[in-house]
Design a protein around this motif. Structure first.
Motif, PDB file in Angstrom:
ATOM      1  N   SER A  62      -8.012   5.118   6.425  1.00  0.00           N
ATOM      2  CA  SER A  62      -6.344   5.812   6.588  1.00  0.00           C
ATOM      3  C   SER A  62      -6.655   7.320   7.520  1.00  0.00           C
ATOM      4  CB  SER A  62      -6.031   6.097   5.283  1.00  0.00           C
ATOM      5  OG  SER A  62      -5.645   4.982   4.782  1.00  0.00           O
ATOM      6  N   PRO A 119      -9.863   5.873   2.170  1.00  0.00           N
ATOM      7  CA  PRO A 119      -9.795   7.062   3.057  1.00  0.00           C
ATOM      8  C   PRO A 119     -10.211   7.135   4.309  1.00  0.00           C
ATOM      9  CG  PRO A 119     -11.688   7.029   1.122  1.00  0.00           C
ATOM     10  CD  PRO A 119     -10.828   6.046   1.094  1.00  0.00           C
ATOM     11  N   PHE A 131      -8.678   1.836  -2.515  1.00  0.00           N
ATOM     12  CA  PHE A 131      -8.661   3.256  -1.636  1.00  0.00           C
ATOM     13  C   PHE A 131      -9.434   3.163  -0.359  1.00  0.00           C
ATOM     14  CE2 PHE A 131     -10.417   7.693  -2.156  1.00  0.00           C
ATOM     15  CZ  PHE A 131      -9.333   8.487  -1.312  1.00  0.00           C
ATOM     16  N   PHE A 177       3.155   7.036  -8.413  1.00  0.00           N
ATOM     17  CA  PHE A 177       2.200   8.168  -9.293  1.00  0.00           C
ATOM     18  C   PHE A 177       1.866   7.914 -10.627  1.00  0.00           C
ATOM     19  CE2 PHE A 177       4.366  10.262  -5.600  1.00  0.00           C
ATOM     20  CZ  PHE A 177       3.277  11.002  -4.880  1.00  0.00           C
ATOM     21  N   LYS A 231       0.931  -1.338   0.018  1.00  0.00           N
ATOM     22  CA  LYS A 231      -0.117  -0.057  -0.100  1.00  0.00           C
ATOM     23  C   LYS A 231       0.796   1.275   0.087  1.00  0.00           C
ATOM     24  CE  LYS A 231      -4.224   1.733   2.152  1.00  0.00           C
ATOM     25  NZ  LYS A 231      -4.928   1.640   1.004  1.00  0.00           N
ATOM     26  N   PHE A 279       0.984   4.218  -2.880  1.00  0.00           N
ATOM     27  CA  PHE A 279       1.014   5.447  -2.655  1.00  0.00           C
ATOM     28  C   PHE A 279       2.061   6.295  -3.500  1.00  0.00           C
ATOM     29  CE2 PHE A 279       2.394   8.910  -0.170  1.00  0.00           C
ATOM     30  CZ  PHE A 279       1.460  10.098  -0.159  1.00  0.00           C
ATOM     31  N   ALA A 326       9.244   8.265  -4.683  1.00  0.00           N
ATOM     32  CA  ALA A 326       8.223   8.188  -5.990  1.00  0.00           C
ATOM     33  C   ALA A 326       9.376   7.798  -7.304  1.00  0.00           C
ATOM     34  CB  ALA A 326       7.723   9.485  -6.104  1.00  0.00           C
ATOM     35  N   TRP A 342      -2.090   4.385  -8.747  1.00  0.00           N
ATOM     36  CA  TRP A 342      -1.719   5.116  -7.492  1.00  0.00           C
ATOM     37  C   TRP A 342      -3.000   5.064  -6.573  1.00  0.00           C
ATOM     38  CZ3 TRP A 342      -3.396  10.662  -6.170  1.00  0.00           C
ATOM     39  CH2 TRP A 342      -2.565  11.264  -5.093  1.00  0.00           C
ATOM     40  N   ASP A 343      -2.480   4.867  -5.239  1.00  0.00           N
ATOM     41  CA  ASP A 343      -3.698   4.770  -4.088  1.00  0.00           C
ATOM     42  C   ASP A 343      -3.284   5.786  -3.299  1.00  0.00           C
ATOM     43  OD1 ASP A 343      -4.908   4.217  -1.764  1.00  0.00           O
ATOM     44  OD2 ASP A 343      -4.021   2.356  -1.272  1.00  0.00           O
ATOM     45  N   PRO A 344      -4.126   6.885  -3.232  1.00  0.00           N
ATOM     46  CA  PRO A 344      -3.954   8.252  -2.408  1.00  0.00           C
ATOM     47  C   PRO A 344      -4.099   7.973  -0.868  1.00  0.00           C
ATOM     48  CG  PRO A 344      -5.901   8.506  -3.932  1.00  0.00           C
ATOM     49  CD  PRO A 344      -5.420   7.183  -4.017  1.00  0.00           C
ATOM     50  N   SER A 345      -4.606   6.674  -0.605  1.00  0.00           N
ATOM     51  CA  SER A 345      -5.023   6.622   0.855  1.00  0.00           C
ATOM     52  C   SER A 345      -4.011   7.181   1.939  1.00  0.00           C
ATOM     53  CB  SER A 345      -5.186   5.124   1.246  1.00  0.00           C
ATOM     54  OG  SER A 345      -5.952   4.533   0.530  1.00  0.00           O
ATOM     55  N   ALA A 370      -2.078   9.581   1.840  1.00  0.00           N
ATOM     56  CA  ALA A 370      -2.225  11.229   1.956  1.00  0.00           C
ATOM     57  C   ALA A 370      -3.039  11.385   3.164  1.00  0.00           C
ATOM     58  CB  ALA A 370      -2.556  11.748   0.638  1.00  0.00           C
TER      59      ALA A 370
END
Lengths: 156, 144
Positions: free
Chosen positions: B9, B6, B4, A44, A37, A41, B130, A48-51, A53
């Motif tokens: 998290s 949210p 995902f 990019f 995970k 993240f 990244a 992409w898993d933005p969790s 953030a």
């Protein structure tokens, strides 16, 4: 005995243990203990898993809202004074250190907290990572110590 | 592929923030994992050692407790050889000490205190992470 020397009945060791316990639960719930995970993240240009953030967002908002009220106190509850970082210079150590850390984070998907939290649940992968991380910290100590010795020789 | 999450998290992040700010309220220190653990590796005397040991013990036991209710939280879904894990660990250990912090100390506490050093650190390790993941996933095929 001055006011600032007063000892609290709350033991800092107990606070540290409980903080570690709660921190680990937060990391687990947040998804930080899944290396896949974390890597998703940082990916990019892939799926992409933005969790994550949201993890940093949630943590930063809470800390920002409460920090200034906390340090307005004369002293912390279980210790005699606040110990806050005082350095402000952006030097090569800060940038190089962060860059090395980032490469390792991207390679393994572990940063220090989640790695220790995963020590048992994460099996051999987590154990190998933690042992290497501690070794890396030891190597830094050795490098830093040798550098200081050299400086002392030059100064002497 | 990761889903995902949210709400989970964000909730986890809030818990992390509360633990960190409680640590400042009670112990008067920044809750930075690499600093706490690195301080142990430096072999301090008892007064500096015990609380650090207990913090790490709390992390490890907290991990086991969470594992017992939600084992999927610790799934290793990426393929990493021991050599890759050793390299990653060495880089994280040395780098966080050289750079005076990691995701917790610079990321949560530092950004919240509007520290310029922490902002530079976070931007740097995010970018380095990244770029590394880009190379691993899109140049090398995802496994190491």
């Amino acid at each position: 005995m001055s006011k600032s020397d007063k000892k609290s009945f709350v033991r800092p060791e107990v606070v540290a243990f409980l903080a570690g316990l709660v921190f680990a639960l937060g990391l687990g719930l947040a998804g930080m203990t899944r290396p896949g995970k974390v890597i998703a993240f940082l990916d990019f240009f892939g799926d992409w898993d933005p969790s994550l953030a949201f993890v940093m967002g949630g943590g930063v908002v809470v800390y920002t809202l409460l920090f200034r009220r906390v340090v307005k106190r004369e002293q912390p509850v279980a210790d005699v004074r606040f110990r806050l970082p005082t350095r402000s210079e952006i030097d090569w150590k800060l940038v190089t250190g962060a860059a090395l850390f980032g490469v390792g984070w991207g390679l393994g998907g572990f940063c220090p907290g989640p790695a220790l939290t995963s020590l048992i649940p994460g099996g051999t992968d987590a154990m190998i990572f933690v042992a290497s991380m501690l070794t890396g910290m030891g190597l830094f100590r050795l490098w830093d110590w040798r550098k200081q010795q050299k400086q002392e020789v030059c100064a002497g | 592929m990761e889903t995902f999450t949210p709400i989970a998290s964000l909730t986890g992040g809030i818990i992390i923030g509360l633990a960190s700010v409680a640590f400042m309220l009670f112990n008067g220190r920044i809750l930075g994992i690499s600093g706490i653990v690195g301080g142990l590796v430096d072999l301090p005397e008892a007064q500096e050692r015990n609380w650090r040991l207990l913090f790490v013990l709390g992390l490890v036991l907290g991990g086991i407790a969470f594992w017992s209710v939600q084992p999927s939280a610790f799934e290793m879904t990426v393929q990493r050889s021991p050599v890759a894990l050793i390299a990653a660990g060495l880089l994280v250990g040395f780098g966080t000490r050289l750079g005076s912090g990691c995701t917790s100390g610079h990321g949560i506490c530092g950004l919240s205190r509007f520290s310029k050093r922490s902002l530079v650190s976070v931007l740097t390790f995010m970018a380095a992470g990244a770029i590394t993941v880009f190379i691993v996933n899109h140049v090398l095929g995802g496994s190491l």
